[in-house]
Scaffold this motif. Structure first.
Motif, PDB file in Angstrom:
ATOM      1  N   ASP A 334       0.825  -1.213   0.000  1.00 23.41           N
ATOM      2  CA  ASP A 334       0.000   0.000   0.000  1.00 23.41           C
ATOM      3  C   ASP A 334       0.861   1.266   0.000  1.00 23.41           C
ATOM      4  O   ASP A 334       0.543   2.247   0.666  1.00 23.41           O
ATOM      5  N   ARG A 335       1.941   1.196  -0.757  1.00 22.60           N
ATOM      6  CA  ARG A 335       2.848   2.355  -0.828  1.00 22.60           C
ATOM      7  C   ARG A 335       3.288   2.570  -2.272  1.00 22.60           C
ATOM      8  O   ARG A 335       3.597   1.618  -2.996  1.00 22.60           O
ATOM      9  N   LYS A 336       3.327   3.856  -2.673  1.00 22.08           N
ATOM     10  CA  LYS A 336       3.859   4.241  -3.980  1.00 22.08           C
ATOM     11  C   LYS A 336       4.971   5.267  -3.788  1.00 22.08           C
ATOM     12  O   LYS A 336       4.905   6.102  -2.872  1.00 22.08           O
ATOM     13  N   ASN A 337       5.948   5.187  -4.670  1.00 19.92           N
ATOM     14  CA  ASN A 337       7.084   6.104  -4.613  1.00 19.92           C
ATOM     15  C   ASN A 337       7.190   6.905  -5.902  1.00 19.92           C
ATOM     16  O   ASN A 337       6.739   6.459  -6.978  1.00 19.92           O
ATOM     17  N   PHE A 338       7.790   8.061  -5.782  1.00 27.35           N
ATOM     18  CA  PHE A 338       8.183   8.851  -6.955  1.00 27.35           C
ATOM     19  C   PHE A 338       9.631   9.253  -6.719  1.00 27.35           C
ATOM     20  O   PHE A 338       9.916  10.142  -5.899  1.00 27.35           O
ATOM     21  N   GLY A 339      10.546   8.550  -7.380  1.00 27.81           N
ATOM     22  CA  GLY A 339      11.958   8.802  -7.143  1.00 27.81           C
ATOM     23  C   GLY A 339      12.807   8.428  -8.330  1.00 27.81           C
ATOM     24  O   GLY A 339      12.307   8.144  -9.417  1.00 27.81           O
ATOM     25  N   GLY A 340      14.110   8.425  -8.118  1.00 23.68           N
ATOM     26  CA  GLY A 340      15.053   8.128  -9.195  1.00 23.68           C
ATOM     27  C   GLY A 340      15.782   9.375  -9.634  1.00 23.68           C
ATOM     28  O   GLY A 340      15.502  10.482  -9.162  1.00 23.68           O
ATOM     29  N   ASN A 341      16.724   9.188 -10.532  1.00 24.32           N
ATOM     30  CA  ASN A 341      17.495  10.307 -11.060  1.00 24.32           C
ATOM     31  C   ASN A 341      16.934  10.744 -12.409  1.00 24.32           C
ATOM     32  O   ASN A 341      16.833   9.938 -13.337  1.00 24.32           O
ATOM     33  N   PHE A 342      16.582  12.024 -12.513  1.00 26.11           N
ATOM     34  CA  PHE A 342      16.025  12.585 -13.750  1.00 26.11           C
ATOM     35  C   PHE A 342      17.083  13.479 -14.393  1.00 26.11           C
ATOM     36  O   PHE A 342      17.531  14.460 -13.794  1.00 26.11           O
ATOM     37  N   ASP A 447      16.606  14.617  -8.214  1.00 26.10           N
ATOM     38  CA  ASP A 447      16.634  13.358  -7.457  1.00 26.10           C
ATOM     39  C   ASP A 447      15.584  13.416  -6.356  1.00 26.10           C
ATOM     40  O   ASP A 447      15.895  13.634  -5.177  1.00 26.10           O
ATOM     41  N   PRO A 448      14.308  13.234  -6.706  1.00 32.54           N
ATOM     42  CA  PRO A 448      13.243  13.347  -5.708  1.00 32.54           C
ATOM     43  C   PRO A 448      13.151  12.100  -4.835  1.00 32.54           C
ATOM     44  O   PRO A 448      13.593  11.004  -5.217  1.00 32.54           O
ATOM     45  N   GLY A 449      12.562  12.282  -3.682  1.00 29.56           N
ATOM     46  CA  GLY A 449      12.246  11.165  -2.791  1.00 29.56           C
ATOM     47  C   GLY A 449      10.862  11.412  -2.229  1.00 29.56           C
ATOM     48  O   GLY A 449      10.720  11.854  -1.087  1.00 29.56           O
ATOM     49  N   ILE A 450       9.843  11.145  -3.017  1.00 33.32           N
ATOM     50  CA  ILE A 450       8.453  11.423  -2.629  1.00 33.32           C
ATOM     51  C   ILE A 450       7.727  10.089  -2.472  1.00 33.32           C
ATOM     52  O   ILE A 450       7.830   9.210  -3.336  1.00 33.32           O
ATOM     53  N   LYS A 451       7.008   9.935  -1.388  1.00 33.72           N
ATOM     54  CA  LYS A 451       6.312   8.661  -1.168  1.00 33.72           C
ATOM     55  C   LYS A 451       4.881   8.900  -0.695  1.00 33.72           C
ATOM     56  O   LYS A 451       4.561   9.933  -0.094  1.00 33.72           O
ATOM     57  N   LEU A 452       4.049   7.917  -0.984  1.00 41.58           N
ATOM     58  CA  LEU A 452       2.651   7.931  -0.553  1.00 41.58           C
ATOM     59  C   LEU A 452       2.395   6.622   0.180  1.00 41.58           C
ATOM     60  O   LEU A 452       2.428   5.538  -0.419  1.00 41.58           O
ATOM     61  N   GLU A 453       2.145   6.690   1.475  1.00 45.60           N
ATOM     62  CA  GLU A 453       1.905   5.515   2.294  1.00 45.60           C
ATOM     63  C   GLU A 453       0.415   5.394   2.610  1.00 45.60           C
ATOM     64  O   GLU A 453      -0.330   6.376   2.613  1.00 45.60           O
TER      65      GLU A 453
END
Length: 490
Positions: A334-342, A447-453
């Motif tokens: 039940d978690r989604k991430n938005f991350g990685g190197n752009f 380099d975002p580190g965004i998450k949805l829990e």
């Protein structure tokens, strides 16, 4: 220092030139049109009506107003209120020397403007606000100019800043809380004489740095910085600490202690007003596994700006992650991430978004549209998130034109301690165009580190972190000059 030579020659026949200049400037005392105020005013009799103070007095008055860096610009004849004195020519380095407010786009004139907290110093030590003072960036030249510094200001040096007399000086004191304190001096003033007598003046962009203590002889800020870093290096292991605003030393246990400990040794208090600073230098400390003098492979975080536009703003963070994020790679439910190197121009596999620079010509290294932005685009060119040039420039303005990068080792026993390396990197001359060019060249990346829990529940929770980073070994791309210094050999 051609102007200094000219001033030196002029001082051999001071009285003659002063009389000539005065005669030319005061031939007519009829009302003239004040370009800054937009009204007719009576002309002041001469340059010599402006209070004449010594360099020592100016230094004392500036220090009393919390100035930590004193700059002076030699004014050319066309440096006046009508033509706007330039503070950068051919680059944007003044934006990292003079503290400014938030930049705003003037689409009609294709410029960017930022208000200044500018005050005119008075001879009694008081200050008078110049409420319309601002910096204006003209990308077509490129130039940064000072504007509105007389309008609405009481007891401002109107005559000196409206005349075309050569040899005038504009002193600008920069404070820790991002104010600018100004003083103007005529060509035959005590300050002009003292300025010519300064030995080994230190340059910063179009400005000359004037020491706030001692006046005539002393080490440059660069030498003082290196001297202090050498002392700290020789201390070996130092207990983790921070310097509070009241001057007290407190223990430190956070992830930022490597920087706070170094700042405490340098006498820089921890605060949220401005970047860590030592006599105008930004101080950046990073931990490394080994102090071998080699640049760290670790990335350096440059800034952490939230997007100013796009679906990120209109949908909100949670729905943005639902639309462009991906299931957690470690299988956390039940978690989604938005991350990685752009990287600019490369489609990101997991998010299917592409980082694009709009309004910047990388081949010409020019901003061609001041309303441009850095954007994450969908395959249909919809804007998922964007950062306007104005917002990025406002953040980059908080970075100093000069920086030092210091490596450090950490140990946790017998207590949390750091020791700082004997080889540091001194970096000078950054500006906003260098940042855009580095993004275009893919050395600076998003380099975002965004998450949805708890995504499927009513108690869904987001955590956001938008950051732009650069590999440590590629820092040179952001500066005109980077030099590795061995402290013990300096």
């Amino acid at each position: 220092m051609a102007l200094l030579l000219r001033l030196g020659v002029r001082h051999q026949r001071t009285d003659e030139i002063a009389r000539t200049s005065s005669d030319k400037e005061t031939r007519s005392l009829a009302p003239i049109f004040d370009e800054e105020r937009g009204v007719a005013r009576k002309q002041v009799s001469s340059i010599h009506d402006h209070p004449d103070i010594t360099l020592e007095t100016l230094q004392s008055l500036m220090l009393a107003n919390d100035v930590t860096q004193l700059l002076v610009k030699e004014l050319a004849p066309n440096d006046n209120s009508k033509n706007q004195p330039y503070v950068s020519k051919g680059n944007l380095d003044a934006l990292n020397i003079l503290p400014a407010g938030e930049f705003e786009t003037d689409s009609k004139h294709n410029t960017l403007k930022a208000a200044l907290d500018f005050r005119w110093l008075q001879s009694n030590g008081s200050i008078s606000l110049a409420p319309q003072a601002k910096l204006i960036f003209y990308p077509q030249y490129p130039e940064v100019r000072l504007s509105g510094f007389l309008k609405g200001a009481k007891n401002a040096p109107n005559y000196l800043m409206n005349t075309r007399a050569e040899g005038r000086l504009l002193f600008l004191g920069v404070t820790t809380d991002r104010r600018i304190i100004g003083w103007a001096a005529g060509p035959d003033s005590s300050l002009a004489h003292a300025y010519v007598s300064l030995k080994t003046p230190e340059k910063l962009g179009v400005f000359t740095l004037v020491p706030l203590v001692g006046g005539r002889v002393g080490l440059s800020t660069r030498s003082l910085l290196i001297q202090e870093l050498r002392r700290i290096h020789l201390l070996d292991w130092i207990d983790s600490k921070a310097l509070a605003r009241d001057g007290s030393v407190v223990s430190c246990v956070s992830a930022h202690c490597v920087g706070y400990t170094l700042e405490a040794e340098l006498g820089v208090a921890r605060n949220g007003i401005s970047e860590p600073d030592f006599k105008g230098w930004e101080v950046k400390a990073t931990t490394v596994k080994k102090l071998d003098g080699k640049p760290s492979a670790k990335p350096v975080t440059l800034m952490t700006p939230e997007p100013t536009g796009g679906l990120y703003r209109t949908l909100g963070v949670a729905d943005f992650v639902r639309r462009f994020g991906y299931p957690d790679k470690k299988g956390r439910p039940d978690r989604k991430n938005f991350g990685g190197n752009f990287f600019a121009g490369i489609r990101h596999t997991n998010t299917k978004l592409t980082l694009a620079l709009n309004g910047y010509d990388a081949d010409k290294r020019e901003i061609i549209d001041t309303s441009g932005s850095l954007a994450l685009l969908t395959d249909n060119d919809d804007v998922a998130a964007e950062w306007s040039f104005a917002s990025l420039m406002s953040l980059w303005n908080r970075k100093h034109a000069q920086a030092v990068y210091v490596p450090a080792e950490m140990r946790k026993a017998p207590s949390l301690q750091y020791r700082y390396g004997g080889a540091v990197r001194i970096a000078e001359g950054t500006d906003f165009v260098r940042l855009l060019q580095a993004i275009s060249a893919r050395t600076v990346y998003y380099d975002p580190g965004i998450k949805l829990e708890n995504e499927s529940t009513k108690s869904a929770r987001t955590k956001r972190r938008s950051q732009f980073r650069i590999r440590s070994r590629e820092l040179a791309s952001l500066y005109s000059k980077v030099e590795q210094i061995t402290l013990l050999g300096f």
